[in-house]
Design an enzyme around this catalytic site. Structure first.
Site, PDB file in Angstrom:
ATOM      1  N   CYS A  94       0.052   2.820  -4.274  1.00  0.00           N
ATOM      2  CA  CYS A  94      -0.185   4.367  -5.060  1.00  0.00           C
ATOM      3  C   CYS A  94       0.142   5.066  -4.476  1.00  0.00           C
ATOM      4  O   CYS A  94       1.335   4.819  -4.375  1.00  0.00           O
ATOM      5  CB  CYS A  94      -1.515   3.917  -4.414  1.00  0.00           C
TER       6      CYS A  94
ATOM      7  N   HIS B 229       1.060  -1.405  -0.001  1.00  0.00           N
ATOM      8  CA  HIS B 229      -0.151  -0.143   0.116  1.00  0.00           C
ATOM      9  C   HIS B 229       0.658   1.242  -0.348  1.00  0.00           C
ATOM     10  O   HIS B 229       1.866   1.318   0.690  1.00  0.00           O
ATOM     11  CB  HIS B 229      -0.568   0.037   1.211  1.00  0.00           C
TER      12      HIS B 229
END
Length: 336
Positions: free
Chosen positions: A182, A126
């Site tokens: 991301c 992440h």
């Protein structure tokens, strides 16, 4: 057959002599940098975090790291003993991708670095954004990665990663970083950004100011101050100040003599895809990169950007982005 090859001269090796970038600081200083010949030591750090049993669990990140390790051994002759793996299915606590272990592994990666070394950093997990603390980000946010224990240890921001891995490198030392996360477009805070067109990306102030402000911007560009006031004062901040200053500050603070390059699978405002590839979940960027390099090992940076984009385009909305610590001749051969 899905590969598009950019029409270009055969890629050539990077020059082995020092190069000079643009002048700054009122013409008093000029960036000096050197490409690595990648003939020295090779070391790699691969991090894969699935956040097992946690909210936001991912499937493919551990596989990404394992695939990258095999790729480095197969394609660039890295030795298994020179590759550190931090995976959240590890049984040894030292190999868990905690914040502290990641920091120590980053320090190990760049320790005793020398000219012509080839260091490799890969992160699949992440990523996110935090409010910019020091005014160097154009979008007002710092990019972050999320260690396994981020809920109590906190995340790692781009400034920290830049300070540990980029700032300490000597001239002519390569660090290649690939992010499957991301908001990873500028996660190492490198000031020069290239797209598939091979052109350097500078902040586009006209676009940043928003479509409604275009009239004021063109008036401002033409020196028609009356038109600017008519179109509203808010534009002036963007057109003349904040973003241009952020870029100039980033250039002067974050440029480096070393040869640091980052491949990321999205723009800062996009989200990386946790893809399902060949029966296993995988990070889109590392999958596309490995697929492209295996199909054609002798590619320039420009060809690699284009072929990776073609592979991504088939399944994802992402575009690859190449960020560098120095101005880049994208026609040279990608080596590691």
């Amino acid at each position: 057959g899905a590969f598009y090859t950019a029409p270009a001269a055969a890629p050539h090796m990077p020059p082995s002599t020092p190069q000079y970038g643009p002048q700054y600081g009122g013409g008093q200083q000029q960036q000096q940098y050197q490409y690595s010949q990648c003939t020295g030591r090779k070391k790699a750090l691969c991090i894969g975090i699935n956040y097992i049993g946690m909210e936001g669990e991912l499937r493919g990140c551990i596989n990404d790291a394992k695939n990258m390790k095999q790729f480095l051994i197969r394609r660039f002759n890295f030795r298994p003993e020179d590759i550190v793996m931090l995976l959240d299915d590890a049984t040894n606590p030292r190999q868990m991708p905690t914040r502290q272990n990641i920091i120590e592994a980053m320090q190990w990666l760049v320790r005793d670095a020398r000219p012509n070394d080839s260091l490799w950093f890969h992160y699949s997990g992440h990523g996110g954004q935090a409010k910019d603390q020091d005014g160097d980000e154009e979008d007002g946010h710092d990019e972050t990665i999320y260690p396994y224990d981020h809920e109590y240890a906190g995340h790692l921001v781009d400034d920290d990663m830049h300070n540990i891995m980029v700032r300490s490198l000597p001239i002519g030392c390569r660090l290649t970083a690939i992010f499957d996360s991301c908001h990873s477009g500028s996660v190492l805070d490198l000031p020069y950004i290239y797209s598939t067109e091979g052109k350097i990306k500078e902040p586009n102030q006209a676009v940043e100011a928003g479509k409604g402000a275009m009239k004021a911007y063109s008036a401002y560009s033409k020196g028609d101050m009356g038109g600017v006031f008519k179109a509203g004062m808010g534009i002036l901040k963007v057109a003349s100040g904040g973003q241009a200053k952020a870029t100039k500050k980033a250039r002067e603070l974050k440029a480096s003599e070393a040869d640091v390059i980052q491949w990321s699978g999205c723009k800062d405002s996009q989200t990386s895809a946790d893809a399902f590839e060949a029966g296993k979940a995988t990070g889109a960027m590392s999958f596309a990169f490995i697929t492209s390099m295996d199909a054609n090992p002798q590619q320039s940076y420009q060809q690699l950007l284009v072929s990776v984009r073609e592979i991504l385009r088939a399944k994802y909305s992402q575009k690859p982005q190449l960020s560098c610590s120095h101005p880049m001749d994208t026609s040279i051969l990608f080596i590691a």
